[in-house]
Design a protein around this motif. Structure first.
Motif, PDB file in Angstrom:
ATOM      1  N   ALA A  60     -14.564 -35.996   6.637  1.00 40.09           N
ATOM      2  CA  ALA A  60     -13.393 -36.866   6.755  1.00 40.09           C
ATOM      3  C   ALA A  60     -13.564 -37.843   7.914  1.00 40.09           C
ATOM      4  N   LEU A  61     -14.126 -37.361   9.024  1.00 35.44           N
ATOM      5  CA  LEU A  61     -14.376 -38.235  10.174  1.00 35.44           C
ATOM      6  C   LEU A  61     -15.406 -39.306   9.831  1.00 35.44           C
ATOM      7  N   VAL A  62     -16.449 -38.925   9.085  1.00 37.74           N
ATOM      8  CA  VAL A  62     -17.462 -39.897   8.662  1.00 37.74           C
ATOM      9  C   VAL A  62     -16.850 -40.954   7.754  1.00 37.74           C
ATOM     10  N   MET A  63     -15.952 -40.551   6.844  1.00 31.30           N
ATOM     11  CA  MET A  63     -15.310 -41.511   5.955  1.00 31.30           C
ATOM     12  C   MET A  63     -14.444 -42.496   6.730  1.00 31.30           C
ATOM     13  N   ILE A  64     -13.773 -42.032   7.788  1.00 27.02           N
ATOM     14  CA  ILE A  64     -12.983 -42.951   8.608  1.00 27.02           C
ATOM     15  C   ILE A  64     -13.889 -43.956   9.301  1.00 27.02           C
ATOM     16  N   PHE A  65     -15.047 -43.484   9.781  1.00 28.65           N
ATOM     17  CA  PHE A  65     -16.012 -44.413  10.370  1.00 28.65           C
ATOM     18  C   PHE A  65     -16.466 -45.447   9.351  1.00 28.65           C
ATOM     19  N   LEU A  66     -16.713 -45.000   8.116  1.00 29.35           N
ATOM     20  CA  LEU A  66     -17.197 -45.916   7.085  1.00 29.35           C
ATOM     21  C   LEU A  66     -16.146 -46.953   6.711  1.00 29.35           C
ATOM     22  N   THR A  67     -14.922 -46.507   6.468  1.00 27.94           N
ATOM     23  CA  THR A  67     -13.883 -47.423   6.003  1.00 27.94           C
ATOM     24  C   THR A  67     -13.297 -48.268   7.123  1.00 27.94           C
ATOM     25  N   GLY A  68     -13.355 -47.797   8.357  1.00 26.16           N
ATOM     26  CA  GLY A  68     -12.754 -48.534   9.455  1.00 26.16           C
ATOM     27  C   GLY A  68     -13.642 -49.595  10.067  1.00 26.16           C
ATOM     28  N   ASN A  69     -14.928 -49.598   9.713  1.00 24.71           N
ATOM     29  CA  ASN A  69     -15.849 -50.533  10.358  1.00 24.71           C
ATOM     30  C   ASN A  69     -16.208 -51.726   9.490  1.00 24.71           C
ATOM     31  N   GLY A  70     -16.147 -51.584   8.179  1.00 27.02           N
ATOM     32  CA  GLY A  70     -16.509 -52.690   7.310  1.00 27.02           C
ATOM     33  C   GLY A  70     -17.984 -52.675   6.956  1.00 27.02           C
ATOM     34  N   LEU A  71     -18.354 -53.529   5.996  1.00 25.61           N
ATOM     35  CA  LEU A  71     -19.714 -53.539   5.469  1.00 25.61           C
ATOM     36  C   LEU A  71     -20.702 -54.200   6.425  1.00 25.61           C
ATOM     37  N   THR A  72     -20.295 -55.295   7.072  1.00 23.66           N
ATOM     38  CA  THR A  72     -21.237 -56.022   7.935  1.00 23.66           C
ATOM     39  C   THR A  72     -21.714 -55.181   9.122  1.00 23.66           C
ATOM     40  N   PRO A  73     -20.818 -54.527   9.886  1.00 21.83           N
ATOM     41  CA  PRO A  73     -21.327 -53.657  10.959  1.00 21.83           C
ATOM     42  C   PRO A  73     -22.204 -52.525  10.455  1.00 21.83           C
ATOM     43  N   LEU A  74     -21.904 -52.006   9.254  1.00 18.16           N
ATOM     44  CA  LEU A  74     -22.727 -50.924   8.714  1.00 18.16           C
ATOM     45  C   LEU A  74     -24.135 -51.413   8.406  1.00 18.16           C
ATOM     46  N   SER A 116      -5.233 -40.579  16.730  1.00 17.10           N
ATOM     47  CA  SER A 116      -4.794 -39.205  16.977  1.00 17.10           C
ATOM     48  C   SER A 116      -5.370 -38.245  15.945  1.00 17.10           C
ATOM     49  N   MET A 117      -5.395 -38.692  14.675  1.00 14.21           N
ATOM     50  CA  MET A 117      -5.946 -37.839  13.635  1.00 14.21           C
ATOM     51  C   MET A 117      -7.453 -37.655  13.838  1.00 14.21           C
ATOM     52  N   CYS A 118      -8.132 -38.698  14.293  1.00  8.33           N
ATOM     53  CA  CYS A 118      -9.572 -38.585  14.547  1.00  8.33           C
ATOM     54  C   CYS A 118      -9.859 -37.606  15.682  1.00  8.33           C
ATOM     55  N   ALA A 119      -9.032 -37.636  16.731  1.00  4.22           N
ATOM     56  CA  ALA A 119      -9.212 -36.680  17.820  1.00  4.22           C
ATOM     57  C   ALA A 119      -8.998 -35.257  17.319  1.00  4.22           C
ATOM     58  N   ALA A 120      -7.990 -35.065  16.461  1.00  9.08           N
ATOM     59  CA  ALA A 120      -7.756 -33.735  15.900  1.00  9.08           C
ATOM     60  C   ALA A 120      -8.914 -33.301  15.007  1.00  9.08           C
ATOM     61  N   ALA A 175     -15.046 -37.810  22.888  1.00  6.81           N
ATOM     62  CA  ALA A 175     -13.600 -37.661  22.719  1.00  6.81           C
ATOM     63  C   ALA A 175     -12.881 -38.991  22.927  1.00  6.81           C
ATOM     64  N   LYS A 176     -13.276 -39.753  23.933  1.00  8.42           N
ATOM     65  CA  LYS A 176     -12.608 -41.026  24.204  1.00  8.42           C
ATOM     66  C   LYS A 176     -12.923 -42.075  23.144  1.00  8.42           C
ATOM     67  N   LEU A 177     -14.094 -41.992  22.521  1.00  2.84           N
ATOM     68  CA  LEU A 177     -14.416 -42.935  21.454  1.00  2.84           C
ATOM     69  C   LEU A 177     -13.465 -42.783  20.270  1.00  2.84           C
ATOM     70  N   MET A 178     -12.935 -41.576  20.073  1.00  2.00           N
ATOM     71  CA  MET A 178     -12.020 -41.359  18.957  1.00  2.00           C
ATOM     72  C   MET A 178     -10.752 -42.211  19.094  1.00  2.00           C
ATOM     73  N   LEU A 179     -10.373 -42.541  20.321  1.00  2.00           N
ATOM     74  CA  LEU A 179      -9.159 -43.318  20.540  1.00  2.00           C
ATOM     75  C   LEU A 179      -9.325 -44.765  20.112  1.00  2.00           C
ATOM     76  N   SER A 180     -10.553 -45.224  19.905  1.00  2.00           N
ATOM     77  CA  SER A 180     -10.797 -46.599  19.477  1.00  2.00           C
ATOM     78  C   SER A 180     -10.854 -46.742  17.962  1.00  2.00           C
ATOM     79  N   LEU A 181     -10.745 -45.630  17.234  1.00  2.00           N
ATOM     80  CA  LEU A 181     -10.824 -45.650  15.782  1.00  2.00           C
ATOM     81  C   LEU A 181      -9.452 -45.847  15.162  1.00  2.00           C
ATOM     82  N   PRO A 182      -9.392 -46.300  13.891  1.00  2.00           N
ATOM     83  CA  PRO A 182      -8.113 -46.251  13.176  1.00  2.00           C
ATOM     84  C   PRO A 182      -7.641 -44.797  13.076  1.00  2.00           C
TER      85      PRO A 182
END
Length: 395
Positions: free
Chosen positions: A174-188, A305-309, A295-302
Motif C-alpha cells: 500500500a505504501l509503494v502504491m502511494i509512492f507510485l500514484t503520488g509522484n506521477g509518471l515523469t519522476p518515475l 498521516s496514513m503513510c506514517a501509520a 519517518a519524516k519523509l512520510m510527512l511529505s507524501l499525500p
C-alpha cells in the motif's frame, strides 16, 4: 572496499563457477512451479528480510548526502552473492551434515532474526510518534521488538495461518502504491534512469569512507546474516529446476526487488528535489538517523498521516515476518517432523525476540549497525564450513 566487500566478490566468482560447471545442470527433485510463482516464492524471503526498507533507507541517505546517489546500488549483485553461493551449495550437497554445522544453521537463523529486529525496531519507534492517534508519543525500541515477538508467538498457535510474508506485505505494498500514484509518471521515469545509471556506473566509484563505510559494512553483514535462510528458502521453492536456475533466481529476486523498489522510492526523491529547486531551497529538514529520516519523509507524501501509520505497521509486521522466515525455514531443515518443527520454530523465534529485546534495551539506534555486523559471524562460519565440506565430499 571493506573486507566483506572482497568476501562478497569471492562469493560472486565462486557462484559463477558453480553455474558454469556441469554440476550446475543438475535438476532438483520435485514438481516444477510456474515461473511467476517460483520468482514470487524466491522474492518473498527477500521482502521479509527488509528489501523495501533498505530501498527506502537508500532514498533517505541519498537525500541527506548527495541528490540522486544511491549508496548501496554501486555494489551491483555483490550483496546477494552470499545467498546465491549458499543456495548452490545447499542444492548440491546431499550428504548428512555434521552436528556442528547444523548447530551453526540454528545460530545463524537466531542472529538473522536479531539483526532484522535491530533494523525494524528503530523504524517502528520513529514512525510511531507521527501517527495522529498516538499524539506524538514515543515507542521504545525494546517495546517494538517485544510486540514483534509476541505477534510471532501468537501466530504460531493458529494452525491454518497464512505464510508470514503474505500479511506482512500488504501495508508495504500500500505504501509503494502511494509512492507510485503520488509522484506521477515523469519522476518515475527519471528515477528509473537514475537507478539504472547508479547501478551500471556506480560500481566504478571510489570506496566510501567514514560513516558511509560503516554503513557499507552493515549492509553486507545484514545480507550475509540472511544467506542461510535465503538459501534454504530457495532450495525449498526450486523443486524441479536446476542448480543454475536456482542461483540465477536468487540473484534475480534479490537484485530485481531492490532495484525496482529503489526506483519507486527514488521517484519521490526526484519530485521532492524538484519542488525544493522551484522554491530556491537547497536543504531538507531530515533526521539524525536513517530511521528518523524515513519517518519524516512520510510527512511529505499525500495522506501523510496514513503513510506514517503504514510505515509503523509495516515495520512491526516485517519484524514478525523476519522471525517467521528465519525460524520456520531453519526448523523445517533441522527437524523434518511437523509437530517438532513447529515447536522448534516457536522456541527459536521467541528466543531471538528475547535476545533482540535485551540488546535494544541496552543500546541505541546508533549501535545497531555494529550489532548487525557481529551477528554475521555465525553465517560466515556456516557458509565457509558448508563450502569446504561440499568440496571435500566431491573430491
Amino acid at each position: 572496499m571493506t573486507f566483506l566487500s572482497w568476501a562478497a566478490l569471492a562469493a560472486l566468482i565462486l557462484s559463477v563457477l558453480v553455474m558454469l560447471l556441469p554440476c550446475g545442470k543438475r535438476a532438483l527433485p520435485g514438481e516444477k512451479q510456474p515461473t511467476l510463482s517460483w520468482l514470487t516464492a524466491l522474492a518473498g524471503p527477500f521482502m521479509a528480510a527488509g528489501a523495501p526498507f533498505f530501498a527506502l533507507e537508500t532514498l533517505s541517505c541519498a537525500l541527506a548526502a548527495e541528490p540522486a546517489v544511491f549508496p548501496e546500488l554501486r555494489f551491483g549483485p555483490l550483496p546477494w552473492a552470499f545467498a546465491a553461493l549458499a543456495a548452490g551449495v545447499v542444492c548440491l550437497d546431499n550428504a548428512k551434515r555434521p552436528s556442528w554445522l547444523r548447530a551453526l544453521i540454528a545460530v545463524s537463523a537466531f542472529c538473522a532474526g536479531i539483526a532484522a529486529l535491530c533494523f525494524f525496531a528503530p523504524i517502528a519507534a520513529e514512525s510511531f510518534a507521527l501517527v495522529p492517534v498516538f499524539s506524538g508519543a514515543k515507542l521504545p525500541f525494546w517495546l517494538a521488538a517485544a510486540v514483534c515477538t509476541a505477534g510471532f508467538a501468537a501466530l504460531m498457535f493458529v494452525r491454518k495461518r497464512k505464510q508470514f510474508i503474505n500479511f506482512a506485505l500488504w501495508p508495504t505494498l500500500a505504501l509503494v502504491m502511494i509512492f507510485l500514484t503520488g509522484n506521477g509518471l515523469t519522476p518515475l521515469l527519471r528515477s528509473l534512469w537514475l537507478t539504472c545509471k547508479a547501478f551500471l556506473t556506480g560500481m566504478f566509484a571510489p570506496a566510501a569512507e567514514g560513516g558511509a563505510a560503516s554503513g557499507t559494512t552493515a549492509f553486507f553483514s545484514y545480507w550475509l546474516c540472511w544467506s542461510p535462510i535465503l538459501a534454504i528458502s530457495a532450495r525449498r521453492a526450486s523443486a524441479g529446476r536446476t542448480v543454475r536456475q536456482t542461483m540465477l533466481g536468487v540473484y534475480a529476486a534479490g537484485l530485481g526487488a531492490y532495484l525496482a523498489l529503489s526506483a519507486v522510492f527514488g521517484a519521490f526523491g526526484v519530485r521532492l528535489l524538484d519542488s525544493l529547486a522551484q522554491a530556491s531551497e537547497t536543504t531538507l529538514a531530515l533526521g539524525a538517523t536513517g530511521a528518523q529520516t524515513m519517518a519524516k519523509l512520510m510527512l511529505s507524501l499525500p495522506f501523510a498521516s496514513m503513510c506514517a501509520a503504514l510505515l509503523w505497521l509495516s515495520a512491526l509486521l516485517m519484524g514478525i515476518a523476519a522471525l517467521g522466515a528465519a525460524s520456520e525455514n531453519t526448523a523445517a531443515m533441522l527437524c523434518p517432523n511437523m509437530e517438532s518443527s513447529r515447536a522448534l520454530s516457536l522456541c527459536m523465534g521467541c528466543l531471538t525476540g528475547a535476545a533482540a529485546v535485551c540488546s535494544l534495551y541496552f543500546t541505541s539506534a546508533e549501535t545497531c549497525r555494529r550489532f548487525i555486523t557481529y551477528s554475521a559471524i555465525p553465517s560466515g562460519a556456516w557458509l565457509t564450513g558448508t563450502c569446504v565440506l561440499a568440496l571435500r565430499h566431491k573430491s
